[in-house]
Design an enzyme around this catalytic site. Structure first.
Site, mmCIF file in Angstrom:
data_model
loop_
_atom_site.group_PDB
_atom_site.id
_atom_site.type_symbol
_atom_site.label_atom_id
_atom_site.label_comp_id
_atom_site.label_asym_id
_atom_site.label_seq_id
_atom_site.Cartn_x
_atom_site.Cartn_y
_atom_site.Cartn_z
ATOM 1 N N GLU A 27 78.251 42.252 75.102
ATOM 2 C CA GLU A 27 78.179 41.373 73.941
ATOM 3 C C GLU A 27 79.510 41.267 73.185
ATOM 4 O O GLU A 27 79.536 40.949 72.009
ATOM 5 C CB GLU A 27 77.075 41.870 73.007
ATOM 6 C CG GLU A 27 75.704 41.873 73.650
ATOM 7 C CD GLU A 27 74.672 42.625 72.847
ATOM 8 O OE1 GLU A 27 74.217 42.080 71.828
ATOM 9 O OE2 GLU A 27 74.330 43.753 73.212
ATOM 10 N N SER A 153 70.523 41.655 72.727
ATOM 11 C CA SER A 153 70.707 40.207 72.890
ATOM 12 C C SER A 153 70.040 39.663 74.147
ATOM 13 O O SER A 153 70.501 38.691 74.741
ATOM 14 C CB SER A 153 72.195 39.841 72.901
ATOM 15 O OG SER A 153 72.743 39.968 71.623
ATOM 16 N N TYR A 227 73.072 32.303 71.610
ATOM 17 C CA TYR A 227 74.439 32.092 71.151
ATOM 18 C C TYR A 227 75.045 30.755 71.570
ATOM 19 O O TYR A 227 76.248 30.566 71.465
ATOM 20 C CB TYR A 227 75.319 33.255 71.633
ATOM 21 C CG TYR A 227 74.815 34.575 71.094
ATOM 22 C CD1 TYR A 227 74.799 34.821 69.723
ATOM 23 C CD2 TYR A 227 74.307 35.547 71.935
ATOM 24 C CE1 TYR A 227 74.320 36.022 69.208
ATOM 25 C CE2 TYR A 227 73.828 36.746 71.436
ATOM 26 C CZ TYR A 227 73.836 36.972 70.081
ATOM 27 O OH TYR A 227 73.354 38.161 69.577
ATOM 28 N N ARG A 266 66.680 43.914 62.224
ATOM 29 C CA ARG A 266 65.880 42.733 62.563
ATOM 30 C C ARG A 266 64.883 43.131 63.642
ATOM 31 O O ARG A 266 65.263 43.700 64.672
ATOM 32 C CB ARG A 266 66.758 41.598 63.078
ATOM 33 C CG ARG A 266 66.074 40.228 63.049
ATOM 34 C CD ARG A 266 66.824 39.186 63.839
ATOM 35 N NE ARG A 266 66.653 39.373 65.272
ATOM 36 C CZ ARG A 266 67.653 39.502 66.141
ATOM 37 N NH1 ARG A 266 68.911 39.494 65.727
ATOM 38 N NH2 ARG A 266 67.400 39.674 67.424
ATOM 39 N N ASP A 268 61.959 41.915 66.334
ATOM 40 C CA ASP A 268 61.567 40.750 67.108
ATOM 41 C C ASP A 268 60.135 40.906 67.615
ATOM 42 O O ASP A 268 59.713 42.010 67.998
ATOM 43 C CB ASP A 268 62.512 40.563 68.298
ATOM 44 C CG ASP A 268 63.945 40.321 67.865
ATOM 45 O OD1 ASP A 268 64.148 39.825 66.735
ATOM 46 O OD2 ASP A 268 64.868 40.624 68.655
ATOM 47 N N GLU A 284 61.288 44.824 69.852
ATOM 48 C CA GLU A 284 62.365 45.783 69.564
ATOM 49 C C GLU A 284 62.813 45.612 68.126
ATOM 50 O O GLU A 284 62.532 44.609 67.473
ATOM 51 C CB GLU A 284 63.547 45.578 70.511
ATOM 52 C CG GLU A 284 64.248 44.232 70.350
ATOM 53 C CD GLU A 284 65.445 44.085 71.265
ATOM 54 O OE1 GLU A 284 66.132 45.107 71.517
ATOM 55 O OE2 GLU A 284 65.712 42.964 71.724
ATOM 56 N N ASN A 286 66.435 45.742 66.065
ATOM 57 C CA ASN A 286 67.899 45.722 66.199
ATOM 58 C C ASN A 286 68.523 46.343 64.963
ATOM 59 O O ASN A 286 68.312 45.852 63.848
ATOM 60 C CB ASN A 286 68.394 44.277 66.345
ATOM 61 C CG ASN A 286 67.776 43.573 67.536
ATOM 62 O OD1 ASN A 286 68.240 43.696 68.651
ATOM 63 N ND2 ASN A 286 66.691 42.839 67.304
ATOM 64 N N GLY A 290 73.115 40.346 64.950
ATOM 65 C CA GLY A 290 74.271 39.472 64.950
ATOM 66 C C GLY A 290 74.553 38.882 63.573
ATOM 67 O O GLY A 290 73.647 38.639 62.785
#
Length: 336
Positions: A27, A153, A227, A266, A268, A284, A286, A290
C-alpha cells in the site's frame, strides 16, 4: 524545538510534526497520498511538518527531525503491525493512532475475530487454511472468500464461486492470493451490501461518525475500487434502516474500545439485507484508515461537521494526550 521525552505541549500551540509515509508495503502509493494530504492539512492549521518516506534509516531521520509528534500515515507492514509503534515507544516519541498491542492484534484478521467475538461482535465463520490445501479441495462450500490474514485495503482478496475461473479445485497456476501467501483466511461469502463506520477519539471520548455504504457496479470493494476515483459510489449517510445504522455504530465503537484503538479507526461490514439484524457481520477493524482525498474517514468526518484539517489536528492532539498520559503513568503521576 521538538521534544522526545514526553514533554510535547498539549495546548493549541503550533507543533512540529513528522509525517511518516510510503514504506515498502503493498500500500505504499496509498500511504504517500495519505501522508502528503495530511501534511498539507496540518500546514494549513499552522503546524510545521517534516515529510519522511519510510526507509530502513527511519529512526535516524526521525531523530534528526526532532518532532513533537509523529503522524503515522503508513499502511500495512511494518507501519500498521506494531513494528513502527514499538520503535517509536523505545524512542520516547508521541505518535498517532494505535499502540503496539492493538496494532499486532488488529492487523491479523483471525486474531481480531478471536478477540472481538466474545464481546458480542458478529463475524463470518471460517478458518485459516494453507494454500496447498486449497489446491486439493475447497475449504468451505462455494461461494467463499480467501484473503491474506494480515494485509489491508482488500489486497489479495479472491471470491471463489462456481462460475469463477480459478478451477475446481483451485488450480496452482490460477492468479490469486495463494500465489503470494502460504496461509489464507477462508470465510463464507456474505451476499448483500458493503458498509463502514469510522470512530474518532476526542476530548470527550470516542464517537462513531456515521455509516457509509459503498456501492460498486461490478465486483467487490477491492484495492482498485478503493483508490480509483469513480469506481465506487460512497453513500453517506447510508440509506439503511436506523436499527442497522445503530448496530454498525455500536459494533464499531465496541471494537475500537476492546482492541484499544487510539486516534481513529474504521470498521468494515457486510450486511445481508434479507436477514435484517442477523445479516450484519464485521469483516475487520482498521487501526490506520486511509487519509487520501477518496478515503472514508475524512468523508464521514466532513458529514459530521469536521473539516479535513481539523480532523488531522484532532488526531495529533489525541496522540499527544495519550503520550502524556503514558508518561504520567510510568512515573506514578496518573493513577498513583
Amino acid at each position: 524545538m521538538g521534544n522526545q521525552t514526553g514533554g510535547a505541549p498539549v495546548s493549541d500551540a503550533p507543533l512540529h510534526i513528522a509525517v511518516l509515509m510510503g514504506g515498502w508495503a503493498n500500500e505504499r502509493e496509498v500511504s504517500l497520498m495519505s501522508g502528503n494530504g495530511v501534511a498539507d492539512a496540518l500546514e494549513s492549521k499552522g503546524h510545521r511538518t517534516t515529510r519522511i518516506d519510510m526507509g530502513r534509516d527511519v529512526a535516524a531521520k526521525i531523530s534528526e527531525a526532532q518532532p513533537d509528534v509523529v503522524f503515522n500515515a503508513l499502511h500495512g507492514v511494518p507501519g500498521e503491525d506494531g513494528s513502527v509503534q514499538g520503535m517509536l515507544d523505545l524512542m520516547g516519541i508521541a505518535y498517532t493512532h494505535s499502540g503496539v498491542a492493538t496494532s499486532v492484534i488488529a492487523i491479523d484478521k483471525q486474531l481480531t475475530k478471536l478477540v472481538l467475538q466474545p464481546h458480542g461482535i458478529p463475524f463470518p465463520g471460517g478458518r485459516i487454511v494453507s494454500s496447498e490445501e486449497i489446491f486439493e479441495r475447497d475449504p468451505l462450500a462455494r461461494p467463499y472468500v480467501l484473503k491474506p490474514v494480515n494485509e489491508g485495503s482488500s489486497v489479495g482478496v479472491a471470491i471463489v464461486t462456481d462460475e469463477s475461473n480459478y478451477g475446481n479445485p483451485i488450480g496452482r497456476d490460477a492468479a490469486g492470493p495463494w500465489q503470494d501467501f502460504a496461509e489464507l483466511l477462508a470465510e463464507p461469502f456474505i451476499r448483500g451490501r458493503e458498509l463502514t463506520t469510522a470512530v474518532i477519539d476526542g476530548p470527550d471520548g470516542a464517537r462513531a461518525l456515521g455509516v457509509t455504504e459503498l456501492v460498486i457496479e461490478h465486483g467487490f470493494y477491492d484495492y482498485e475500487h478503493k483508490y480509483t476515483e469513480g469506481r465506487t459510489q460512497h453513500v453517506c449517510p447510508a440509506q439503511i434502516p436506523p436499527e442497522i445504522a445503530a448496530l454498525c455504530e455500536q459494533y464499531a465503537l465496541k471494537a475500537h474500545e476492546v482492541l484499544g484503538c487510539k486516534g481513529t479507526s474504521r470498521t468494515d461490514f457486510r450486511w445481508d439485507d434479507e436477514q435484517g439484524e442477523d445479516g450484519l457481520f464485521v469483516l475487520e477493524t482498521n487501526t490506520q484508515p486511509g487519509m487520501t482525498p477518496l478515503s472514508l474517514v475524512p468523508e464521514q468526518a466532513r458529514h459530521a461537521g469536521i473539516t479535513y484539517p481539523d480532523l488531522c489536528d484532532m488526531i495529533v492532539r489525541e496522540a499527544i494526550r495519550v503520550h502524556a498520559a503514558k508518561g504520567a503513568k510510568a512515573t506514578g503521576g496518573a493513577d498513583g
